[in-house]
Design a protein around this motif. Sequence first.
Motif, PDB file in Angstrom:
ATOM      1  N   THR A   1     -28.068  35.977 -11.565  1.00  0.00           N
ATOM      2  CA  THR A   1     -29.520  36.438 -11.026  1.00  0.00           C
ATOM      3  C   THR A   1     -29.836  37.936 -11.360  1.00  0.00           C
ATOM      4  O   THR A   1     -28.701  38.672 -11.357  1.00  0.00           O
ATOM      5  CB  THR A   1     -29.517  36.151  -9.593  1.00  0.00           C
ATOM      6  OG1 THR A   1     -28.560  36.753  -8.766  1.00  0.00           O
ATOM      7  CG2 THR A   1     -29.330  34.566  -9.279  1.00  0.00           C
ATOM      8  N   CYS A   2     -30.821  38.106 -11.570  1.00  0.00           N
ATOM      9  CA  CYS A   2     -31.191  39.467 -11.782  1.00  0.00           C
ATOM     10  C   CYS A   2     -31.111  40.271 -10.446  1.00  0.00           C
ATOM     11  O   CYS A   2     -31.524  40.088  -9.613  1.00  0.00           O
ATOM     12  CB  CYS A   2     -32.934  39.628 -12.299  1.00  0.00           C
ATOM     13  SG  CYS A   2     -33.576  41.206 -12.505  1.00  0.00           S
ATOM     14  N   ILE A   3     -30.573  41.649 -10.730  1.00  0.00           N
ATOM     15  CA  ILE A   3     -30.372  42.427  -9.737  1.00  0.00           C
ATOM     16  C   ILE A   3     -31.577  43.022  -8.967  1.00  0.00           C
ATOM     17  O   ILE A   3     -31.524  43.396  -7.987  1.00  0.00           O
ATOM     18  CB  ILE A   3     -29.392  43.562  -9.955  1.00  0.00           C
ATOM     19  CG1 ILE A   3     -29.825  44.715 -11.240  1.00  0.00           C
ATOM     20  CG2 ILE A   3     -27.943  43.075 -10.107  1.00  0.00           C
ATOM     21  CD1 ILE A   3     -28.946  45.562 -11.386  1.00  0.00           C
ATOM     22  N   ARG A   4     -32.611  43.113  -9.867  1.00  0.00           N
ATOM     23  CA  ARG A   4     -33.894  43.593  -9.300  1.00  0.00           C
ATOM     24  C   ARG A   4     -34.771  42.562  -8.701  1.00  0.00           C
ATOM     25  O   ARG A   4     -35.338  42.770  -7.530  1.00  0.00           O
ATOM     26  CB  ARG A   4     -34.779  44.336 -10.463  1.00  0.00           C
ATOM     27  CG  ARG A   4     -33.909  45.622 -10.842  1.00  0.00           C
ATOM     28  CD  ARG A   4     -34.500  46.467 -11.823  1.00  0.00           C
ATOM     29  NE  ARG A   4     -35.966  47.067 -11.338  1.00  0.00           N
ATOM     30  CZ  ARG A   4     -36.615  47.870 -12.391  1.00  0.00           C
ATOM     31  NH1 ARG A   4     -36.073  47.878 -13.528  1.00  0.00           N
ATOM     32  NH2 ARG A   4     -37.752  48.201 -11.772  1.00  0.00           N
ATOM     33  N   CYS A   5     -35.159  41.521  -9.442  1.00  0.00           N
ATOM     34  CA  CYS A   5     -36.255  40.503  -8.709  1.00  0.00           C
ATOM     35  C   CYS A   5     -35.431  39.214  -8.504  1.00  0.00           C
ATOM     36  O   CYS A   5     -36.153  38.226  -8.026  1.00  0.00           O
ATOM     37  CB  CYS A   5     -37.154  40.232  -9.596  1.00  0.00           C
ATOM     38  SG  CYS A   5     -36.655  39.184 -11.351  1.00  0.00           S
ATOM     39  N   GLU A   6     -34.205  39.121  -8.657  1.00  0.00           N
ATOM     40  CA  GLU A   6     -33.366  37.996  -8.248  1.00  0.00           C
ATOM     41  C   GLU A   6     -33.738  36.699  -8.987  1.00  0.00           C
ATOM     42  O   GLU A   6     -33.351  35.537  -8.486  1.00  0.00           O
ATOM     43  CB  GLU A   6     -33.475  37.577  -6.748  1.00  0.00           C
ATOM     44  CG  GLU A   6     -32.917  38.797  -5.993  1.00  0.00           C
ATOM     45  CD  GLU A   6     -33.125  38.637  -4.536  1.00  0.00           C
ATOM     46  OE1 GLU A   6     -33.632  37.722  -3.772  1.00  0.00           O
ATOM     47  OE2 GLU A   6     -32.281  39.524  -3.865  1.00  0.00           O
TER      48      GLU A   6
ATOM     49  N   GLN B   1     -29.864  42.039 -15.631  1.00  0.00           N
ATOM     50  CA  GLN B   1     -31.372  42.128 -15.163  1.00  0.00           C
ATOM     51  C   GLN B   1     -31.981  41.112 -16.162  1.00  0.00           C
ATOM     52  O   GLN B   1     -31.642  41.167 -17.278  1.00  0.00           O
ATOM     53  CB  GLN B   1     -31.785  43.604 -15.485  1.00  0.00           C
ATOM     54  CG  GLN B   1     -31.753  44.600 -14.382  1.00  0.00           C
ATOM     55  CD  GLN B   1     -32.320  45.819 -14.637  1.00  0.00           C
ATOM     56  OE1 GLN B   1     -33.280  45.995 -15.457  1.00  0.00           O
ATOM     57  NE2 GLN B   1     -31.697  46.919 -14.186  1.00  0.00           N
ATOM     58  N   CYS B   2     -33.140  40.657 -15.602  1.00  0.00           N
ATOM     59  CA  CYS B   2     -33.967  39.621 -16.433  1.00  0.00           C
ATOM     60  C   CYS B   2     -34.644  40.593 -17.796  1.00  0.00           C
ATOM     61  O   CYS B   2     -34.860  41.557 -17.440  1.00  0.00           O
ATOM     62  CB  CYS B   2     -34.986  38.962 -15.775  1.00  0.00           C
ATOM     63  SG  CYS B   2     -36.222  39.818 -15.006  1.00  0.00           S
ATOM     64  N   ALA B   3     -35.133  39.846 -18.631  1.00  0.00           N
ATOM     65  CA  ALA B   3     -35.747  40.778 -19.681  1.00  0.00           C
ATOM     66  C   ALA B   3     -36.730  41.521 -19.289  1.00  0.00           C
ATOM     67  O   ALA B   3     -37.034  42.626 -19.805  1.00  0.00           O
ATOM     68  CB  ALA B   3     -36.585  39.838 -20.731  1.00  0.00           C
ATOM     69  N   SER B   4     -37.574  41.179 -18.201  1.00  0.00           N
ATOM     70  CA  SER B   4     -38.687  41.873 -18.021  1.00  0.00           C
ATOM     71  C   SER B   4     -38.453  43.170 -17.263  1.00  0.00           C
ATOM     72  O   SER B   4     -38.891  44.269 -17.175  1.00  0.00           O
ATOM     73  CB  SER B   4     -39.807  40.972 -17.306  1.00  0.00           C
ATOM     74  OG  SER B   4     -39.774  40.976 -15.896  1.00  0.00           O
ATOM     75  N   CYS B   5     -37.448  43.122 -16.484  1.00  0.00           N
ATOM     76  CA  CYS B   5     -36.990  44.120 -15.480  1.00  0.00           C
ATOM     77  C   CYS B   5     -36.453  45.065 -16.204  1.00  0.00           C
ATOM     78  O   CYS B   5     -36.189  46.242 -15.842  1.00  0.00           O
ATOM     79  CB  CYS B   5     -36.161  43.574 -14.457  1.00  0.00           C
ATOM     80  SG  CYS B   5     -36.868  42.741 -12.891  1.00  0.00           S
ATOM     81  N   ALA B   6     -35.630  44.722 -17.204  1.00  0.00           N
ATOM     82  CA  ALA B   6     -35.027  45.669 -18.331  1.00  0.00           C
ATOM     83  C   ALA B   6     -35.733  46.114 -19.373  1.00  0.00           C
ATOM     84  O   ALA B   6     -35.476  46.908 -20.009  1.00  0.00           O
ATOM     85  CB  ALA B   6     -33.890  44.695 -18.738  1.00  0.00           C
TER      86      ALA B   6
HETATM   87 ZN   LIG Z   1     -35.577  40.866 -13.047  1.00  0.00          ZN
END
Ligand SMILES: [Zn+2]
Length: 94
Positions: free
Chosen positions: A61-66, A82-87
Amino acid sequence: MAEIRSPRLLMEECRRYTTQLSELRMLLEERLHAARARRARLDVAAIEAALERMERGLYGTCIRCEAFLPLDRLRAAPQVQQCASCAGETRLTA
Ligand SMILES: [Zn+2]
Protein backbone atom coordinates in the motif's frame (compact mmCIF):
# COMPACT_ATOMS: atom_id res chain seq x y z
CA MET A 1 -20.85 -3.79 3.66
CA ALA A 2 -18.78 -5.90 1.34
CA GLU A 3 -20.46 -8.60 -0.64
CA ILE A 4 -20.68 -12.01 0.97
CA ARG A 5 -18.40 -14.47 -0.73
CA SER A 6 -18.07 -18.17 -0.45
CA PRO A 7 -15.34 -19.50 1.82
CA ARG A 8 -13.85 -21.26 -1.17
CA LEU A 9 -13.44 -17.99 -3.08
CA LEU A 10 -11.97 -16.33 -0.01
CA MET A 11 -9.48 -19.15 0.34
CA GLU A 12 -8.51 -18.85 -3.33
CA GLU A 13 -8.01 -15.14 -2.96
CA CYS A 14 -5.97 -15.64 0.17
CA ARG A 15 -3.79 -18.23 -1.56
CA ARG A 16 -3.26 -15.97 -4.54
CA TYR A 17 -2.32 -13.08 -2.31
CA THR A 18 0.10 -15.23 -0.30
CA THR A 19 1.71 -16.50 -3.50
CA GLN A 20 2.17 -12.97 -4.81
CA LEU A 21 3.65 -11.83 -1.52
CA SER A 22 6.18 -14.65 -1.41
CA GLU A 23 7.12 -13.95 -5.04
CA LEU A 24 7.72 -10.30 -4.14
CA ARG A 25 9.62 -11.25 -0.99
CA MET A 26 11.99 -13.38 -3.09
CA LEU A 27 12.45 -10.49 -5.51
CA LEU A 28 13.22 -8.15 -2.62
CA GLU A 29 15.74 -10.55 -1.12
CA GLU A 30 17.49 -11.01 -4.47
CA ARG A 31 17.72 -7.27 -4.90
CA LEU A 32 18.91 -6.82 -1.34
CA HIS A 33 21.85 -9.14 -2.02
CA ALA A 34 22.62 -7.32 -5.26
CA ALA A 35 22.38 -3.89 -3.63
CA ARG A 36 24.66 -4.99 -0.77
CA ALA A 37 27.18 -6.32 -3.28
CA ARG A 38 27.13 -2.96 -5.05
CA ARG A 39 27.32 -1.16 -1.70
CA ALA A 40 24.33 0.85 -2.82
CA ARG A 41 23.35 2.10 0.60
CA LEU A 42 20.19 3.93 -0.44
CA ASP A 43 18.88 0.88 -2.29
CA VAL A 44 19.70 -1.38 0.66
CA ALA A 45 17.80 0.97 2.97
CA ALA A 46 14.77 1.12 0.66
CA ILE A 47 14.65 -2.66 0.27
CA GLU A 48 15.07 -3.26 4.00
CA ALA A 49 12.24 -0.81 4.66
CA ALA A 50 10.03 -2.69 2.21
CA LEU A 51 10.83 -6.04 3.87
CA GLU A 52 10.02 -4.51 7.24
CA ARG A 53 6.67 -3.28 5.93
CA MET A 54 6.03 -6.80 4.71
CA GLU A 55 6.70 -8.16 8.21
CA ARG A 56 4.23 -5.65 9.61
CA GLY A 57 1.58 -6.49 7.04
CA LEU A 58 1.68 -3.05 5.45
CA TYR A 59 3.46 -3.98 2.25
CA GLY A 60 1.77 -3.18 -1.05
CA THR A 61 0.00 0.00 0.00
CA CYS A 62 1.11 3.56 -0.67
CA ILE A 63 2.72 5.18 2.40
CA ARG A 64 1.04 8.49 1.59
CA CYS A 65 -2.49 7.76 0.40
CA GLU A 66 -2.76 4.06 1.39
CA ALA A 67 -3.93 3.06 -2.09
CA PHE A 68 -3.07 -0.48 -3.14
CA LEU A 69 -0.01 -0.55 -5.35
CA PRO A 70 -0.55 -2.40 -8.64
CA LEU A 71 1.20 -5.76 -8.84
CA ASP A 72 2.97 -4.72 -12.06
CA ARG A 73 4.48 -1.76 -10.26
CA LEU A 74 5.68 -3.95 -7.39
CA ARG A 75 7.11 -6.56 -9.74
CA ALA A 76 9.07 -3.87 -11.58
CA ALA A 77 10.30 -2.22 -8.39
CA PRO A 78 9.38 -4.25 -5.29
CA GLN A 79 10.85 -1.69 -2.91
CA VAL A 80 8.50 1.06 -4.11
CA GLN A 81 6.33 2.43 -1.33
CA GLN A 82 4.29 5.08 -3.09
CA CYS A 83 1.69 4.94 -5.82
CA ALA A 84 2.56 6.60 -9.12
CA SER A 85 0.60 9.74 -8.38
CA CYS A 86 2.09 10.27 -4.88
CA ALA A 87 5.55 9.61 -6.30
CA GLY A 88 4.90 12.41 -8.80
CA GLU A 89 5.09 10.09 -11.76
CA THR A 90 1.85 11.20 -13.36
CA ARG A 91 2.41 13.06 -16.55
CA LEU A 92 0.63 16.35 -16.62
CA THR A 93 -0.62 17.17 -20.06
CA ALA A 94 -1.24 20.87 -20.50
ZN1 LIG B 1 -0.38 7.29 -3.06
